[in-house]
Design a protein around this motif. Sequence first.
Motif, mmCIF file in Angstrom:
data_model
loop_
_atom_site.group_PDB
_atom_site.id
_atom_site.type_symbol
_atom_site.label_atom_id
_atom_site.label_comp_id
_atom_site.label_asym_id
_atom_site.label_seq_id
_atom_site.Cartn_x
_atom_site.Cartn_y
_atom_site.Cartn_z
ATOM 1 N N LEU A 149 30.032 28.407 -91.986
ATOM 2 C CA LEU A 149 28.745 28.605 -90.991
ATOM 3 C C LEU A 149 28.877 29.748 -91.306
ATOM 4 O O LEU A 149 30.031 30.906 -90.433
ATOM 5 N N PRO A 150 27.700 30.494 -90.842
ATOM 6 C CA PRO A 150 28.172 32.019 -90.369
ATOM 7 C C PRO A 150 28.098 31.610 -88.826
ATOM 8 O O PRO A 150 27.587 30.952 -88.498
ATOM 9 N N LEU A 151 28.808 33.092 -88.265
ATOM 10 C CA LEU A 151 29.406 32.581 -86.626
ATOM 11 C C LEU A 151 28.415 33.897 -86.035
ATOM 12 O O LEU A 151 28.943 35.150 -86.671
ATOM 13 N N VAL A 152 28.531 33.901 -84.946
ATOM 14 C CA VAL A 152 28.816 34.999 -83.585
ATOM 15 C C VAL A 152 29.035 34.878 -82.790
ATOM 16 O O VAL A 152 29.624 33.694 -82.218
ATOM 17 N N VAL A 153 29.977 35.911 -82.478
ATOM 18 C CA VAL A 153 31.132 36.310 -81.729
ATOM 19 C C VAL A 153 30.279 35.903 -79.343
ATOM 20 O O VAL A 153 30.075 37.525 -80.303
ATOM 21 N N LEU A 154 30.198 35.653 -79.255
ATOM 22 C CA LEU A 154 29.271 35.992 -77.863
ATOM 23 C C LEU A 154 30.829 36.423 -76.678
ATOM 24 O O LEU A 154 30.800 35.261 -75.900
ATOM 25 N N VAL A 155 30.588 37.247 -76.265
ATOM 26 C CA VAL A 155 31.867 37.897 -75.403
ATOM 27 C C VAL A 155 31.012 37.957 -73.920
ATOM 28 O O VAL A 155 30.291 38.197 -73.608
ATOM 29 N N GLN B 195 40.602 29.134 -90.936
ATOM 30 C CA GLN B 195 41.282 28.178 -90.910
ATOM 31 C C GLN B 195 41.077 26.870 -91.438
ATOM 32 O O GLN B 195 41.391 26.063 -91.991
ATOM 33 N N GLU B 196 39.919 27.033 -90.188
ATOM 34 C CA GLU B 196 39.727 24.778 -90.298
ATOM 35 C C GLU B 196 38.479 24.693 -91.213
ATOM 36 O O GLU B 196 37.863 23.838 -90.858
ATOM 37 N N GLY B 197 37.765 25.624 -91.924
ATOM 38 C CA GLY B 197 36.987 25.332 -92.150
ATOM 39 C C GLY B 197 35.163 25.835 -91.970
ATOM 40 O O GLY B 197 34.348 25.729 -92.990
ATOM 41 N N ILE B 198 35.222 26.098 -90.909
ATOM 42 C CA ILE B 198 34.482 25.701 -90.075
ATOM 43 C C ILE B 198 32.996 27.098 -90.068
ATOM 44 O O ILE B 198 31.881 26.712 -90.489
ATOM 45 N N VAL B 199 34.155 28.119 -90.084
ATOM 46 C CA VAL B 199 33.008 29.233 -90.429
ATOM 47 C C VAL B 199 33.800 30.238 -91.317
ATOM 48 O O VAL B 199 34.501 29.958 -92.444
ATOM 49 N N ASP B 200 32.064 30.402 -92.489
ATOM 50 C CA ASP B 200 32.649 32.105 -93.295
ATOM 51 C C ASP B 200 33.062 33.407 -93.050
ATOM 52 O O ASP B 200 32.863 34.119 -92.098
#
Length: 639
Positions: A406-412, A477-482
């Motif tokens: 999945l595409p990811l947004v790191v929301l801090v 590493q878990e394969g959840i995000v690209d």
Amino acid sequence: MRWLLAPVLLAAAVASSSAPLEVYGQLPSIEQVSLSPNGTRMASIRANAGERVIEILSLTDYKVLATLRIGEAKVRSVDFANEDNVLIVTSLTTVPIGYWGEKSEWSQLQVYNIATQKTLTVPDTTSPPDLLTAISGPIVVRRVMGHTILFLDTYWGLEFSHEPIKPALLRVDLTSGAQKVIQVGSSETLGWLVDRDGRVVAEASYAEKEHRWSLFVKRNSEWEEAIAEQGSVDLPSLQSFGATDDTFLIALVKKGRSWWSSYSLKDRTWGPLPDQGQGFSTPIEDRLTGRLIGGSYIDDYKHAVFLDPKVQTNWDSIADAFKEDHVRLVSAADDFRKFVVLVDGPKLGYEYELVDLDAHKSERIGYVYEGITKPLEVRRIEYAAADGLIIPSYLTLPPGRTASKLPLVVLVHGGPAASDTADFDWWSQALANQGYAVLRANYRGSSVTLRHSEAGFGEFGRKMQTDLADGVRYLAQEGIVDPARVCIAGASYGGYAALAGVTLGSGVYRCAVSVAGVADLKEQLKWINKRHDADSSREQRAWDRFIGVTGPRDPKLKEISPIENVRAVNVPILLIHGKDDTVVPYDQSDDMYSALRRNNKVVELVKLKHEDHWLSRGETRLQMLQVMVAFLRKHNPPE
């Protein structure tokens, strides 16, 4: 309506739904729900035909007793003083007329009387000119000789004077309408404690030069210092009365741990709280006495605990009835037989419920956001940072998509001394609904525990930053995000972290969004000291401790200030900032924009007119979401 058949709640499951961005961007459809002391009336803020109103409802016949239009007013709280008087606190970004300095956020109180349909302004605008029409701190309600009395902190200062404004304690008799200043403090005063009979019995203060916190108590009409503690940042905090009228509840941070303790007025000794009180983070007080009757603690969610076994049994029956969802205490009648709760989960969605234990029933008051009947999935995850520190985090997943690549947004989150939980979060839910996985990490420095917070001292822009990148690597590493489709975003400190993510390092994020973020640490620290009219202030020392510097002149600031490292930027940046921000000045984003443009970087700046630090207005909150999503779709498309 649902019937509570002790302890089974009969209710149909809510179907999952996908909501447009406008639903998340608007202010809540209903909020600030409050019960009157005897549970016969309820007040709330509602969206009504496109405008926001305060609605006061009779729960005996469900007739609307009042509808107060609030428009764009920033309402911070709505509560009952008694059955007839509703306390409405609003805030305004301004400089009071006749006073000097930069704009600040000033709170104001209005008391609406249901019977007379009249509003009382507190402090009274006809009061002497040296009393500011603004308040600070909590509003204390007491019942004295049959009268409902308010006690609240306000400000005292001479117009057109450069002298510091002093705190003052105002007494307001809601029966007679009389208002009177009964205590004027000094620049060192932090606040007062008022007992059940309306007597001022304690005053907390802090001497900045000596770094000395003191608690004074009244002895034969004279103030006498009872407790003194040294501290440059972490101070004791006078919370309320203890479980009895002759004890004070004081929060302490000392020798690497934080705890609450009870201080006896009779023999001046410290004592522990009742067993149920261990681990409280926020007290629950009796409405009219200020005594400690319970408290809350936070893990993934916020939980309530009561000292009275009967009240705890009442609350446990409610939690058990809503056991498929999480339930949070919002308001309760004084006898704790009627409650307003906030429900969050897969069965009932995200809504307010009115629970009547005597009638064995519960009924929906309303969905918090009309159009959102079920929150998106939030998973608690934990991962190890590079040095082995465990980072507790929350992952919100987009609907209808497999958790793979999945595409990811790191929301801090901001703070940095704050923390994310599994509770509904409109920002992360909105982004997930657009097709992004959203990671909210409690990086070191977050207030999960004192030890976790202290692990962030000196790690501003360093390990606090790499903790976020370690989360990206874990999810990849878990394969959840690209890992090739990751952006970083945040507000306040989170905005700094977004900028640091693409200036102090590279290769992790393909774009960054900073909302009200700090870009120039040196200028931010100078601005803080200017506001406190000091070369050093406790607020600055708190920043220094996290940043690992000794004030705005420290050369190490250059290493971790995004504005000093713009040449390293190789991805697009979006800057969003409210023009009325009184926490991180708008100049921080404006100067960063200019620095990036001078170095030919791809950058956009969006100014939110009339918006403060907290995105308090629905129009500009939606604007923020819209421009952010458009930017993410352009530079990190979810498809």
